[in-house]
Write a protein that holds these residues in place. Structure first.
Motif, PDB file in Angstrom:
ATOM      1  N   GLN A 142      24.032   5.356   7.451  1.00 43.09           N
ATOM      2  CA  GLN A 142      24.234   4.002   6.916  1.00 43.09           C
ATOM      3  C   GLN A 142      22.925   3.235   6.870  1.00 43.09           C
ATOM      4  N   ARG A 143      22.130   3.368   7.918  1.00 39.38           N
ATOM      5  CA  ARG A 143      20.869   2.627   7.970  1.00 39.38           C
ATOM      6  C   ARG A 143      19.851   3.185   6.973  1.00 39.38           C
ATOM      7  N   LYS A 144      19.894   4.508   6.768  1.00 44.26           N
ATOM      8  CA  LYS A 144      19.016   5.110   5.769  1.00 44.26           C
ATOM      9  C   LYS A 144      19.369   4.591   4.377  1.00 44.26           C
ATOM     10  N   SER A 145      20.676   4.566   4.082  1.00 44.76           N
ATOM     11  CA  SER A 145      21.134   4.071   2.783  1.00 44.76           C
ATOM     12  C   SER A 145      20.765   2.601   2.607  1.00 44.76           C
ATOM     13  N   LEU A 146      20.923   1.820   3.687  1.00 44.57           N
ATOM     14  CA  LEU A 146      20.607   0.393   3.622  1.00 44.57           C
ATOM     15  C   LEU A 146      19.117   0.188   3.387  1.00 44.57           C
ATOM     16  N   ASP A 147      18.283   0.999   4.054  1.00 44.17           N
ATOM     17  CA  ASP A 147      16.833   0.912   3.862  1.00 44.17           C
ATOM     18  C   ASP A 147      16.458   1.205   2.412  1.00 44.17           C
ATOM     19  N   GLU A 148      17.107   2.228   1.836  1.00 40.25           N
ATOM     20  CA  GLU A 148      16.824   2.596   0.444  1.00 40.25           C
ATOM     21  C   GLU A 148      17.211   1.457  -0.505  1.00 40.25           C
ATOM     22  N   LYS A 149      18.345   0.833  -0.219  1.00 41.84           N
ATOM     23  CA  LYS A 149      18.783  -0.277  -1.084  1.00 41.84           C
ATOM     24  C   LYS A 149      17.861  -1.488  -0.951  1.00 41.84           C
ATOM     25  N   GLN A 150      17.412  -1.745   0.286  1.00 41.36           N
ATOM     26  CA  GLN A 150      16.492  -2.865   0.473  1.00 41.36           C
ATOM     27  C   GLN A 150      15.184  -2.623  -0.278  1.00 41.36           C
ATOM     28  N   GLU A 151      14.746  -1.346  -0.351  1.00 40.06           N
ATOM     29  CA  GLU A 151      13.528  -1.021  -1.085  1.00 40.06           C
ATOM     30  C   GLU A 151      13.729  -1.258  -2.591  1.00 40.06           C
ATOM     31  N   ILE A 152      14.903  -0.897  -3.098  1.00 40.74           N
ATOM     32  CA  ILE A 152      15.201  -1.143  -4.521  1.00 40.74           C
ATOM     33  C   ILE A 152      15.173  -2.645  -4.803  1.00 40.74           C
ATOM     34  N   ILE A 153      15.783  -3.430  -3.919  1.00 44.71           N
ATOM     35  CA  ILE A 153      15.796  -4.892  -4.112  1.00 44.71           C
ATOM     36  C   ILE A 153      14.364  -5.441  -4.063  1.00 44.71           C
ATOM     37  N   ARG A 154      13.561  -4.877  -3.160  1.00 46.52           N
ATOM     38  CA  ARG A 154      12.170  -5.336  -3.074  1.00 46.52           C
ATOM     39  C   ARG A 154      11.443  -5.078  -4.394  1.00 46.52           C
ATOM     40  N   ARG A 155      11.689  -3.907  -4.985  1.00 46.55           N
ATOM     41  CA  ARG A 155      11.043  -3.585  -6.256  1.00 46.55           C
ATOM     42  C   ARG A 155      11.530  -4.509  -7.370  1.00 46.55           C
ATOM     43  N   ILE A 156      12.826  -4.786  -7.388  1.00 49.36           N
ATOM     44  CA  ILE A 156      13.375  -5.678  -8.431  1.00 49.36           C
ATOM     45  C   ILE A 156      12.710  -7.052  -8.349  1.00 49.36           C
TER      46      ILE A 156
ATOM     47  N   VAL B 168      19.177   3.082 -13.948  1.00 46.31           N
ATOM     48  CA  VAL B 168      20.543   2.541 -13.987  1.00 46.31           C
ATOM     49  C   VAL B 168      21.235   2.772 -12.642  1.00 46.31           C
ATOM     50  N   ARG B 169      21.103   3.991 -12.102  1.00 42.12           N
ATOM     51  CA  ARG B 169      21.756   4.289 -10.820  1.00 42.12           C
ATOM     52  C   ARG B 169      21.196   3.407  -9.701  1.00 42.12           C
ATOM     53  N   MET B 170      19.869   3.203  -9.699  1.00 39.69           N
ATOM     54  CA  MET B 170      19.261   2.387  -8.656  1.00 39.69           C
ATOM     55  C   MET B 170      19.794   0.951  -8.707  1.00 39.69           C
ATOM     56  N   VAL B 171      19.789   0.379  -9.899  1.00 37.25           N
ATOM     57  CA  VAL B 171      20.191  -1.031 -10.020  1.00 37.25           C
ATOM     58  C   VAL B 171      21.684  -1.197  -9.707  1.00 37.25           C
ATOM     59  N   LEU B 172      22.495  -0.268 -10.184  1.00 37.01           N
ATOM     60  CA  LEU B 172      23.932  -0.369  -9.909  1.00 37.01           C
ATOM     61  C   LEU B 172      24.222  -0.205  -8.416  1.00 37.01           C
ATOM     62  N   SER B 173      23.384   0.572  -7.710  1.00 36.16           N
ATOM     63  CA  SER B 173      23.632   0.803  -6.280  1.00 36.16           C
ATOM     64  C   SER B 173      23.433  -0.460  -5.457  1.00 36.16           C
ATOM     65  N   VAL B 174      22.688  -1.432  -5.978  1.00 36.65           N
ATOM     66  CA  VAL B 174      22.449  -2.671  -5.213  1.00 36.65           C
ATOM     67  C   VAL B 174      23.118  -3.876  -5.868  1.00 36.65           C
ATOM     68  N   LYS B 175      23.931  -3.617  -6.884  1.00 36.01           N
ATOM     69  CA  LYS B 175      24.553  -4.729  -7.616  1.00 36.01           C
ATOM     70  C   LYS B 175      25.370  -5.620  -6.687  1.00 36.01           C
ATOM     71  N   ASP B 176      26.149  -4.996  -5.782  1.00 35.40           N
ATOM     72  CA  ASP B 176      26.981  -5.788  -4.874  1.00 35.40           C
ATOM     73  C   ASP B 176      26.130  -6.663  -3.966  1.00 35.40           C
ATOM     74  N   LEU B 177      25.012  -6.093  -3.481  1.00 36.72           N
ATOM     75  CA  LEU B 177      24.138  -6.861  -2.589  1.00 36.72           C
ATOM     76  C   LEU B 177      23.505  -8.031  -3.329  1.00 36.72           C
ATOM     77  N   ILE B 178      23.111  -7.783  -4.589  1.00 40.09           N
ATOM     78  CA  ILE B 178      22.478  -8.849  -5.374  1.00 40.09           C
ATOM     79  C   ILE B 178      23.498  -9.933  -5.716  1.00 40.09           C
ATOM     80  N   ASP B 179      24.706  -9.510  -6.124  1.00 34.56           N
ATOM     81  CA  ASP B 179      25.744 -10.481  -6.489  1.00 34.56           C
ATOM     82  C   ASP B 179      26.166 -11.339  -5.315  1.00 34.56           C
ATOM     83  N   ALA B 180      26.059 -10.769  -4.074  1.00 30.13           N
ATOM     84  CA  ALA B 180      26.492 -11.495  -2.875  1.00 30.13           C
ATOM     85  C   ALA B 180      25.495 -12.561  -2.456  1.00 30.13           C
ATOM     86  N   ARG B 181      24.287 -12.539  -3.065  1.00 28.09           N
ATOM     87  CA  ARG B 181      23.249 -13.497  -2.659  1.00 28.09           C
ATOM     88  C   ARG B 181      23.374 -14.799  -3.427  1.00 28.09           C
TER      89      ARG B 181
END
Length: 208
Positions: free
Chosen positions: A127-141, A195-208
């Motif tokens: 879970q933490r590995k997946s969360l780290d990967e998503k945080q990196e995608i958000i950082r890039r966005i 597309v896969r990267m952005v969709l994987s963090v869509k929920d996190l972005i929408d929740a902000r």
């Protein structure tokens, strides 16, 4: 992923059981912290905690189920293993529906509990590995300019460069430059990957 120290948090009101669990886990090489009740754990809780919780379902005051709900409200991702009595299986089933990873009935074999704890710790790492990967995608966005973000959204929607150029009233060459910058900043050469990267963090972005 940064190395993290995982700890088994034991929340158990029975002092003898609590001490026994602490001894068992330490003898198995685990880092352990014990709490005599749910309130004491909640007071110390931090989203920086990594590992899992071994939680007695019945305790005076705040019980294990109530603590689970409060942790869910805090968006805790710590896996929970409930320790239940003989007649508490229906409660344990409810706890599983609320996100607990497992439960074990008293009296239990120490080996069985250790196996469940190992599985919970593995889940926590994943879970933490997946969360780290998503945080990196958000950082890039966040490194994209507003125009690049707009171009990326249209790329993900499947619009061709020519269509984007017409709708934004810019040249196709300009679209190509923005598109190249988007791919570079997002660290990919593949639109499908983008597309896969952005969709994987869509929920996190929408929740902000």
């Amino acid at each position: 992923m940064t190395d993290i120290q995982q700890t088994v948090y034991v929340v158990e009101d029975d002092e003898a059981v609590r001490d026994s669990l602490e001894l068992l886990l330490k003898s198995d090489g685990k880092s352990v912290e014990t709490f005599e009740n749910a309130t004491a754990f909640l007071k110390e809780y931090s989203d920086k905690m990594a590992g899992c919780i071994v939680l007695d379902i019945r305790m005076p005051g705040m019980d294990g189920m109530e603590l689970q709900k409060k942790l869910n409200d805090k968006h805790s991702i710590l896996p929970i293993i409930f320790v239940t009595g003989h007649g508490d299986v229906p409660m344990a089933v409810d706890a599983m529906k609320e996100g607990a990873v497992d439960f074990i009935q008293k009296p239990y074999r120490e080996e069985a509990l250790l196996e469940k704890i190992e599985a919970a710790l593995a889940q926590d790492r994943e879970q933490r590995k997946s969360l780290d990967e998503k945080q990196e995608i958000i950082r890039r966005i966040k490194t994209l300019t507003p125009r690049e973000h707009e171009i990326m959204d249209r790329m993900i929607a499947g619009q061709a460069n020519k269509v984007i150029a017409i709708e934004l009233e810019i040249s196709q060459r300009t679209v190509e430059i923005h598109r190249s910058r988007v791919m570079h900043k997002m660290g990919t050469h593949s639109l499908a990957h983008l597309v896969r990267m952005v969709l994987s963090v869509k929920d996190l972005i929408d929740a902000r």
